[in-house]
Scaffold this motif. Sequence first.
Motif, PDB file in Angstrom:
ATOM      1  N   SER A  95      91.051  42.574   1.899  1.00 48.96           N
ATOM      2  CA  SER A  95      90.612  43.473   2.972  1.00 48.96           C
ATOM      3  C   SER A  95      89.122  43.774   2.854  1.00 48.96           C
ATOM      4  CB  SER A  95      91.417  44.776   2.926  1.00 48.96           C
ATOM      5  OG  SER A  95      92.791  44.519   3.097  1.00 48.96           O
ATOM      6  N   ILE A  96      88.668  44.054   1.628  1.00 50.11           N
ATOM      7  CA  ILE A  96      87.240  44.338   1.433  1.00 50.11           C
ATOM      8  C   ILE A  96      86.403  43.114   1.755  1.00 50.11           C
ATOM      9  CG2 ILE A  96      85.502  44.890  -0.318  1.00 50.11           C
ATOM     10  CD1 ILE A  96      87.601  46.599  -1.708  1.00 50.11           C
ATOM     11  N   ASN A  97      86.866  41.953   1.331  1.00 52.93           N
ATOM     12  CA  ASN A  97      86.118  40.721   1.593  1.00 52.93           C
ATOM     13  C   ASN A  97      86.041  40.431   3.088  1.00 52.93           C
ATOM     14  OD1 ASN A  97      84.998  38.038   0.459  1.00 52.93           O
ATOM     15  ND2 ASN A  97      86.608  37.385   1.867  1.00 52.93           N
ATOM     16  N   SER A  98      87.161  40.628   3.802  1.00 49.33           N
ATOM     17  CA  SER A  98      87.171  40.384   5.251  1.00 49.33           C
ATOM     18  C   SER A  98      86.247  41.358   5.966  1.00 49.33           C
ATOM     19  CB  SER A  98      88.595  40.510   5.790  1.00 49.33           C
ATOM     20  OG  SER A  98      89.441  39.570   5.182  1.00 49.33           O
ATOM     21  N   ASP A 123      83.562  42.873   4.714  1.00 53.21           N
ATOM     22  CA  ASP A 123      82.171  42.507   4.436  1.00 53.21           C
ATOM     23  C   ASP A 123      81.748  41.288   5.235  1.00 53.21           C
ATOM     24  OD1 ASP A 123      82.041  44.591   2.690  1.00 53.21           O
ATOM     25  OD2 ASP A 123      82.382  43.376   0.881  1.00 53.21           O
ATOM     26  N   ARG A 124      82.671  40.348   5.407  1.00 58.37           N
ATOM     27  CA  ARG A 124      82.317  39.140   6.142  1.00 58.37           C
ATOM     28  C   ARG A 124      82.090  39.447   7.615  1.00 58.37           C
ATOM     29  NH1 ARG A 124      86.322  34.217   5.517  1.00 58.37           N
ATOM     30  NH2 ARG A 124      87.685  35.768   6.494  1.00 58.37           N
ATOM     31  N   ARG A 125      82.914  40.343   8.194  1.00 56.52           N
ATOM     32  CA  ARG A 125      82.716  40.699   9.597  1.00 56.52           C
ATOM     33  C   ARG A 125      81.398  41.435   9.797  1.00 56.52           C
ATOM     34  NH1 ARG A 125      88.259  41.945   9.332  1.00 56.52           N
ATOM     35  NH2 ARG A 125      87.740  44.161   9.058  1.00 56.52           N
ATOM     36  N   ASP A 126      81.066  42.293   8.828  1.00 59.55           N
ATOM     37  CA  ASP A 126      79.806  43.030   8.948  1.00 59.55           C
ATOM     38  C   ASP A 126      78.600  42.111   8.851  1.00 59.55           C
ATOM     39  OD1 ASP A 126      81.262  45.310   9.174  1.00 59.55           O
ATOM     40  OD2 ASP A 126      81.070  45.901   7.054  1.00 59.55           O
ATOM     41  N   GLY A 127      78.729  41.027   8.106  1.00 58.20           N
ATOM     42  CA  GLY A 127      77.587  40.143   7.912  1.00 58.20           C
ATOM     43  C   GLY A 127      77.504  39.009   8.894  1.00 58.20           C
ATOM     44  N   GLU A 128      78.502  38.851   9.777  1.00 61.78           N
ATOM     45  CA  GLU A 128      78.478  37.735  10.713  1.00 61.78           C
ATOM     46  C   GLU A 128      77.341  37.875  11.723  1.00 61.78           C
ATOM     47  OE1 GLU A 128      82.289  37.462  12.468  1.00 61.78           O
ATOM     48  OE2 GLU A 128      83.153  36.279  10.812  1.00 61.78           O
ATOM     49  N   GLY A 129      77.064  39.125  12.177  1.00 64.72           N
ATOM     50  CA  GLY A 129      76.009  39.314  13.183  1.00 64.72           C
ATOM     51  C   GLY A 129      74.628  39.029  12.623  1.00 64.72           C
ATOM     52  N   ASP A 130      74.397  39.412  11.355  1.00 67.73           N
ATOM     53  CA  ASP A 130      73.075  39.240  10.767  1.00 67.73           C
ATOM     54  C   ASP A 130      72.838  37.820  10.284  1.00 67.73           C
ATOM     55  OD1 ASP A 130      72.683  41.913  11.221  1.00 67.73           O
ATOM     56  OD2 ASP A 130      73.398  42.508   9.212  1.00 67.73           O
ATOM     57  N   ILE A 153      95.217  42.331  -4.857  1.00 68.39           N
ATOM     58  CA  ILE A 153      94.790  41.171  -4.063  1.00 68.39           C
ATOM     59  C   ILE A 153      94.606  41.559  -2.600  1.00 68.39           C
ATOM     60  CG2 ILE A 153      95.529  38.911  -3.218  1.00 68.39           C
ATOM     61  CD1 ILE A 153      96.918  38.503  -5.920  1.00 68.39           C
ATOM     62  N   PHE A 154      95.543  42.350  -2.080  1.00 68.61           N
ATOM     63  CA  PHE A 154      95.445  42.778  -0.684  1.00 68.61           C
ATOM     64  C   PHE A 154      94.182  43.613  -0.460  1.00 68.61           C
ATOM     65  CE2 PHE A 154      96.317  45.994   2.588  1.00 68.61           C
ATOM     66  CZ  PHE A 154      96.577  45.172   3.678  1.00 68.61           C
ATOM     67  N   ILE A 155      93.878  44.502  -1.411  1.00 69.44           N
ATOM     68  CA  ILE A 155      92.669  45.325  -1.288  1.00 69.44           C
ATOM     69  C   ILE A 155      91.421  44.452  -1.331  1.00 69.44           C
ATOM     70  CG2 ILE A 155      91.292  47.104  -2.426  1.00 69.44           C
ATOM     71  CD1 ILE A 155      93.915  48.396  -3.317  1.00 69.44           C
ATOM     72  N   LEU A 156      91.392  43.488  -2.256  1.00 69.01           N
ATOM     73  CA  LEU A 156      90.223  42.609  -2.362  1.00 69.01           C
ATOM     74  C   LEU A 156      90.037  41.773  -1.102  1.00 69.01           C
ATOM     75  CD1 LEU A 156      90.545  41.393  -6.072  1.00 69.01           C
ATOM     76  CD2 LEU A 156      88.919  43.044  -5.144  1.00 69.01           C
ATOM     77  N   SER A 177      78.476  28.279   9.956  1.00 70.27           N
ATOM     78  CA  SER A 177      79.812  28.755   9.592  1.00 70.27           C
ATOM     79  C   SER A 177      80.091  28.671   8.101  1.00 70.27           C
ATOM     80  CB  SER A 177      80.866  27.934  10.346  1.00 70.27           C
ATOM     81  OG  SER A 177      80.725  26.554  10.015  1.00 70.27           O
ATOM     82  N   GLY A 178      79.190  28.115   7.318  1.00 71.88           N
ATOM     83  CA  GLY A 178      79.437  27.958   5.880  1.00 71.88           C
ATOM     84  C   GLY A 178      79.252  29.258   5.139  1.00 71.88           C
ATOM     85  N   GLY A 179      79.516  29.211   3.853  1.00 69.71           N
ATOM     86  CA  GLY A 179      79.255  30.351   2.974  1.00 69.71           C
ATOM     87  C   GLY A 179      80.282  31.442   3.054  1.00 69.71           C
ATOM     88  N   GLY A 180      81.549  31.085   3.094  1.00 74.33           N
ATOM     89  CA  GLY A 180      82.592  32.108   3.105  1.00 74.33           C
ATOM     90  C   GLY A 180      82.542  32.967   1.857  1.00 74.33           C
ATOM     91  N   GLY A 181      83.049  34.176   1.978  1.00 72.88           N
ATOM     92  CA  GLY A 181      83.011  35.108   0.852  1.00 72.88           C
ATOM     93  C   GLY A 181      83.912  34.668  -0.288  1.00 72.88           C
TER      94      GLY A 181
END
Length: 298
Positions: free
Chosen positions: A118-121, A123-130, A113-116, A136-140
Amino acid sequence: MAPNTAIVKSVEQLGYRVTVGDVASDAGLEFNETQQGLLTLASDAGGHLQVADSGDIVYLFPENFRTILRNKYWQLQWREWWGKVGKSLFFLLRISFGIVLILSIILMAVTVIFILISINSSDRRDGEGDNSYRGSGGGGLYFMPRFWLGPDLFWWLDPGYDSYYQRRYQASVRHKEPPKISFLEAIFSFLFGDGNPNWNLEEGRWQEIGKVIRNHGGAVVAQQLAPYVYELDPRSELYEYEEYMLPVLARFNGYPEVSPQGGIIYYFPDLQVSAFQHKQLSVNQYLQELPWRFSEAR
């Protein structure tokens, strides 16, 4: 059952070769009590049954039968004590195994769960700029793994876990397929085995002996019960003197009598009486031990 001290003293005083009447008159005991006491003593102390010239049953005891009794009862007490302690130790071992297994699964689940997360967070940070224009919707999304721990987590802590062994033994005796086991049972079976399939052999022995006596109207000769006792060599003293009948007589409240032909017939009055119409009971031809397979896990 501890032997009657009065009977023990009488046997010694009378020279280790006695009849029921000898001991009853010497010790002042009731006849039936003396008879059962002598049977118990002979069974525990390695006594023999003989037919005297007069046609009476004679009990012959070794001169060191007190030593035999003392050693036997010490061993019985030790086995009883170890049986209680061993059962507790095995229960603690089983609990510790279950706890370690469950903690390992929980630790693995938390790690995944911790790994998932971390990966989700990441990916979300990488996609916030684009994707900032999307709001603000569409959380991972992430998925939590599911683990099956059996029908009841606390079932592993139940002291009655050995009921599986009972079901397995009963199925084997009835020539059926062994009961199916769950995943966790299979793990335990694979690592520690299924135990002795003949753990109930002694109980089965007495059940078969009781059925044979019932089927023959409460009167048998020794050869009819020989297939259900321990392995006997026809040339051995145990077989010649029919010593293996002594525990049977003591257990089922029987007594020996000399037949007109000079042989010994064993009567069991309590097994001649029944509250219902008696039918022939199904009995195996001999007592057979089941093959020992370490584990039924596949």
